[in-house]
Design an enzyme around this catalytic site. Structure first.
Site, mmCIF file in Angstrom:
data_model
loop_
_atom_site.group_PDB
_atom_site.id
_atom_site.type_symbol
_atom_site.label_atom_id
_atom_site.label_comp_id
_atom_site.label_asym_id
_atom_site.label_seq_id
_atom_site.Cartn_x
_atom_site.Cartn_y
_atom_site.Cartn_z
ATOM 1 N N GLY A 18 0.589 -1.326 -0.017
ATOM 2 C CA GLY A 18 -0.158 0.384 -0.259
ATOM 3 C C GLY A 18 0.462 1.403 0.424
ATOM 4 N N GLY A 21 -2.257 6.395 2.553
ATOM 5 C CA GLY A 21 -3.300 5.878 3.838
ATOM 6 C C GLY A 21 -2.462 5.634 5.182
ATOM 7 N N GLY A 23 -0.547 2.328 4.961
ATOM 8 C CA GLY A 23 0.262 2.512 4.626
ATOM 9 C C GLY A 23 1.659 3.659 4.867
ATOM 10 N N SER A 147 -8.679 -5.508 11.346
ATOM 11 C CA SER A 147 -9.949 -4.118 11.758
ATOM 12 C C SER A 147 -11.238 -4.668 12.867
ATOM 13 C CB SER A 147 -10.821 -4.244 10.430
ATOM 14 O OG SER A 147 -12.150 -3.323 10.056
ATOM 15 N N TYR A 172 -16.704 -7.837 2.550
ATOM 16 C CA TYR A 172 -15.046 -7.573 3.630
ATOM 17 C C TYR A 172 -14.754 -7.690 5.338
ATOM 18 C CZ TYR A 172 -12.452 -3.632 6.133
ATOM 19 O OH TYR A 172 -11.430 -2.867 6.497
#
Length: 300
Positions: A18, A21, A23, A147, A172
């Site tokens: 990534g 954000g 990363g 998450s 997700y």
């Protein structure tokens, strides 16, 4: 650890998936501390922008970019081949990149539901690809960025790829639960096989990142315009649990770290709680076996 000021990271090498954000914030903090950082992503232009931004803040920093499309297992294998050919030990792998709730079903190049393939399976494959480089380090850590959504997953072992029907949020949550299970199981495998790798999970709480760009509709509006200002935190603050897991001397292998404030949405990093199902050793082992079959690679 309330800021991104870290102990010196000179001499360390970290691969982060990534380029924006969380990363980017993790890479910036490690570069500020003197560490060498490799950002991996599918967009070369965004990679160049991230490197330039870090170099502008930290002149002389060691930051590089590697191309990888996490929606293609062949691309993941190609990255692993390039890195192994260079033979440089890897001290940390941060499995960070991800997408959230595309409204319509999308498939990876290998035919997997996109969130399952990008958020989880590609990182499972990447970790196997660079395991020899991690084992060559004396302080290797793998951090899977999961998450709070893991707690809301409706897990179906026989429908890991949403073949029975696609629901954006359910897929997700399932992908983030799988990342948490992977982090926990990897530690057990490392201990049993003597790999010398410390595996951890981290979550950012509710952080303002570009992850919401893949979602849409009312849920995106409510999340970004209502919940985030009231209970959330910035991307830089959301990166702190990942940095804690990656660098703190006080972590425990196999554990989860996240914000310790209200509902774990914001605040200073500290120990977090996995979803209850993560502790099912037999289930984790079966998920691992099936994942190895899907990526066509055996660990170790």
């Amino acid at each position: 650890m309330k800021t991104t000021r870290l102990a010196s990271q000179r001499g360390t090498s970290t691969l982060i998936t990534g380029t924006g954000g969380l990363g980017y914030e993790v890479a910036l903090a490690l570069a500020r501390a003197g560490g060498r950082v490799i950002l991996a992503g599918r967009n070369a232009a965004k990679g160049a922008e991230a490197m330039a931004a870090i170099s502008a803040v930290v002149p002389g920093s060691e930051v590089a970019f590697e191309m990888v499309d996490l929606a293609s297992l062949q691309s993941v294998r190609d990255l692993g081949t390039r890195l192994r050919a260079r033979g440089q030990p890897l001290d940390r792998l941060i499995n960070n990149a991800g997408i959230m709730s595309p409204p319509a079903l999308e498939l990876t190049a290998d035919g997997h539901e996109m969130q399952f393939g990008v958020n989880y399976l590609a990182h499972f494959a990447l970790t196997a690809e660079v395991l020899p480089l991690l084992r060559a380090s004396r302080q290797a850590r793998v951090v899977n960025v999961t998450s709070l959504a893991q707690h809301y997953a409706k897990f179906d072992l026989d429908d890991l790829r949403s073949e029975k029907g696609y629901h954006p949020g359910r897929a997700y949550c399932g992908s983030k639960l799988l990342q948490a299970m992977f982090a926990r199981e990897l530690q057990g495998r490392s201990d049993a096989e003597g790999w010398g790798v410390t595996s951890l999970a981290a979550h950012p709480g509710f952080a303002g990142t570009n992850l919401f760009e893949t979602g849409g509709g009312v849920s995106r509006f409510v999340s970004t315009r209502v919940i985030l200002p009231l209970l959330g935190q910035s991307a830089a603050a959301g990166a702190l649990p990942t940095l804690f897991a990656a660098t703190s001397p006080s972590v425990t292998g196999g554990e989860l770290y996240g914000p310790t404030g209200f509902m774990q949405m914001s605040g200073s990093p500290g120990p977090g709680k996995y979803a209850k199902i993560v502790h099912d050793e037999g289930l984790r082992a079966e998920v691992w076996r099936r994942s190895e079959d899907l990526v066509g690679n055996r660990y170790g």
